[in-house]
Scaffold this active site. Structure first.
Site, PDB file in Angstrom:
ATOM      1  N   ARG A  12       0.814  -1.215   0.000  1.00  0.00           N
ATOM      2  CA  ARG A  12       0.000   0.000   0.000  1.00  0.00           C
ATOM      3  C   ARG A  12       0.849   1.267   0.000  1.00  0.00           C
ATOM      4  O   ARG A  12       0.367   2.326  -0.416  1.00  0.00           O
ATOM      5  CB  ARG A  12      -0.963   0.002   1.191  1.00  0.00           C
ATOM      6  CG  ARG A  12      -2.003  -1.110   1.141  1.00  0.00           C
ATOM      7  CD  ARG A  12      -2.786  -1.123  -0.185  1.00  0.00           C
ATOM      8  NE  ARG A  12      -3.866  -2.078  -0.171  1.00  0.00           N
ATOM      9  CZ  ARG A  12      -3.780  -3.350  -0.571  1.00  0.00           C
ATOM     10  NH1 ARG A  12      -2.612  -3.819  -1.003  1.00  0.00           N
ATOM     11  NH2 ARG A  12      -4.820  -4.153  -0.540  1.00  0.00           N
ATOM     12  N   GLY A  39       4.585   8.402  25.335  1.00  0.00           N
ATOM     13  CA  GLY A  39       3.418   8.734  24.530  1.00  0.00           C
ATOM     14  C   GLY A  39       3.732   9.091  23.091  1.00  0.00           C
ATOM     15  O   GLY A  39       2.906   8.881  22.197  1.00  0.00           O
ATOM     16  N   ARG A  71      -1.766   6.696  27.753  1.00  0.00           N
ATOM     17  CA  ARG A  71      -1.292   7.321  26.522  1.00  0.00           C
ATOM     18  C   ARG A  71      -0.195   6.522  25.794  1.00  0.00           C
ATOM     19  O   ARG A  71       0.087   6.827  24.634  1.00  0.00           O
ATOM     20  CB  ARG A  71      -0.724   8.722  26.835  1.00  0.00           C
ATOM     21  CG  ARG A  71       0.451   8.687  27.794  1.00  0.00           C
ATOM     22  CD  ARG A  71       0.751  10.047  28.393  1.00  0.00           C
ATOM     23  NE  ARG A  71       1.891   9.999  29.312  1.00  0.00           N
ATOM     24  CZ  ARG A  71       1.827   9.612  30.573  1.00  0.00           C
ATOM     25  NH1 ARG A  71       0.663   9.237  31.074  1.00  0.00           N
ATOM     26  NH2 ARG A  71       2.905   9.588  31.346  1.00  0.00           N
ATOM     27  N   ASP A 128      10.530  13.893  27.054  1.00  0.00           N
ATOM     28  CA  ASP A 128       9.875  15.063  27.641  1.00  0.00           C
ATOM     29  C   ASP A 128      10.818  15.765  28.598  1.00  0.00           C
ATOM     30  O   ASP A 128      10.408  16.379  29.561  1.00  0.00           O
ATOM     31  CB  ASP A 128       8.568  14.673  28.346  1.00  0.00           C
ATOM     32  CG  ASP A 128       8.785  13.703  29.506  1.00  0.00           C
ATOM     33  OD1 ASP A 128       9.948  13.295  29.726  1.00  0.00           O
ATOM     34  OD2 ASP A 128       7.802  13.352  30.179  1.00  0.00           O
ATOM     35  N   ASN A 129      12.109  15.665  28.285  1.00  0.00           N
ATOM     36  CA  ASN A 129      13.150  16.228  29.146  1.00  0.00           C
ATOM     37  C   ASN A 129      13.980  17.221  28.344  1.00  0.00           C
ATOM     38  O   ASN A 129      14.628  16.855  27.364  1.00  0.00           O
ATOM     39  CB  ASN A 129      14.033  15.095  29.687  1.00  0.00           C
ATOM     40  CG  ASN A 129      15.071  15.576  30.672  1.00  0.00           C
ATOM     41  OD1 ASN A 129      15.980  16.322  30.310  1.00  0.00           O
ATOM     42  ND2 ASN A 129      14.950  15.146  31.920  1.00  0.00           N
ATOM     43  N   CYS A 171      19.586  24.545  14.260  1.00  0.00           N
ATOM     44  CA  CYS A 171      19.372  23.438  15.194  1.00  0.00           C
ATOM     45  C   CYS A 171      18.297  23.833  16.206  1.00  0.00           C
ATOM     46  O   CYS A 171      17.767  24.949  16.182  1.00  0.00           O
ATOM     47  CB  CYS A 171      20.680  23.059  15.883  1.00  0.00           C
ATOM     48  SG  CYS A 171      21.207  24.225  17.174  1.00  0.00           S
ATOM     49  N   CYS A 187       4.788  15.524  31.132  1.00  0.00           N
ATOM     50  CA  CYS A 187       3.507  14.853  31.286  1.00  0.00           C
ATOM     51  C   CYS A 187       3.206  14.522  32.733  1.00  0.00           C
ATOM     52  O   CYS A 187       2.047  14.502  33.151  1.00  0.00           O
ATOM     53  CB  CYS A 187       3.502  13.572  30.458  1.00  0.00           C
ATOM     54  SG  CYS A 187       3.629  13.846  28.681  1.00  0.00           S
ATOM     55  N   CYS A 246      25.721  27.124  15.774  1.00  0.00           N
ATOM     56  CA  CYS A 246      25.396  27.101  14.344  1.00  0.00           C
ATOM     57  C   CYS A 246      25.990  28.289  13.590  1.00  0.00           C
ATOM     58  O   CYS A 246      26.061  28.267  12.364  1.00  0.00           O
ATOM     59  CB  CYS A 246      23.889  27.088  14.140  1.00  0.00           C
ATOM     60  SG  CYS A 246      23.132  25.518  14.605  1.00  0.00           S
TER      61      CYS A 246
END
Length: 254
Positions: A12, A39, A71, A128-129, A171, A187, A246
């Site tokens: 597919r 999550g 989650r 999430d850090n 960045c 979270c 950068c």
């Protein structure tokens, strides 16, 4: 060459004019690291495994807690107290036994990332850090490894990608300056709606597949902001501002 069974399994997406067998072969030879199997990492890794990514490196040092099940869609109630990386590897292996999966029950420190990031073609930051996110950003920039980063708090999500194989790429720090003060909002402290993580994590895997297949990315150097309450997406492009790192790019294209 794609086998007959793989031609059926991935039919597919192979039939899409943007993909074809050439793109599927690129996915089969790709090595992707997913940092964080919560999550965001759960739907992202699930779609990558299903799409036929040849090698997945799964990195998470945590064990599953009851509150995660709201989650984190790879896990079941009987997985509580088990290492997420090992359980995720088992679950994804059941989805697609024809790919290679390497679990790491490990918190992704900057030293560990410096040793392992060069072994993959792409890193997905599903943490999430904020401190780990900045470490992932620095290491990937230094090693010229593309990175796709996402986060969700409450009903709001963010997605951005950087291709550090390109000379002069901005960045994450160009968008969000790195400070010594570690943010504690995540979270666990501020709450999150599960389906928003599913949407953003799925978008993260979509961008990963597109990058590996050589297709344009809507999140490249562009912060995509998702508001689950209104189902709105907003785009915030980075101007000419660059962080100190950068301003004089360290990354050398491989």
């Amino acid at each position: 060459m794609i086998s007959h069974k793989d031609r059926i399994r991935y039919s597919r997406q192979i039939m899409l004019p943007q993909m074809g067998e050439a793109a599927q072969e690129k996915l089969a030879s790709a090595r992707v690291m997913v940092v964080g199997l919560g999550g965001l990492g759960c739907p992202a890794a699930l779609y990558l495994a299903s799409a036929g990514i040849g090698e997945l490196h799964l990195v998470d040092g945590d064990t599953l807690a009851l509150s995660n099940l709201q989650r984190q869609i790879l896990y079941k109630s009987n997985h509580i107290h088990k290492p997420k990386a090992l359980v995720a590897a088992q679950q994804l292996g059941a989805v697609n036994p024809h790919i290679r999966i390497l679990p790491y029950v490990k918190k992704a420190s900057e030293a560990w990332l410096s040793e392992h990031a060069s072994r993959v073609d792409l890193v997905l930051d599903c943490t999430d850090n904020q401190r780990i996110r900045q470490s992932i950003n620095r290491v990937c920039r230094e090693m010229a490894v593309p990175v796709i980063m996402a986060s969700v708090q409450g009903f709001s999500g963010q997605l951005v990608s950087f291709d550090f194989r390109r000379k002069g790429s901005p960045c994450y720090t160009c968008f969000f300056p790195d400070t010594e003060q570690e943010r504690v909002d995540n979270c666990e402290t501020s709450g999150v709606i599960g389906p928003a993580l599913g949407i953003v994590g799925s978008a993260q895997s979509l961008e990963a597949i597109k990058l590996l297949a050589g297709l344009p990315l809507g999140s490249l150097d562009t912060l995509q902001v998702f508001e689950a309450e209104t189902l709105d997406w907003r785009r915030l492009s980075l101007g000419k501002e660059r962080c100190a790192g950068c301003a004089e790019p360290m990354a050398i294209a491989r």
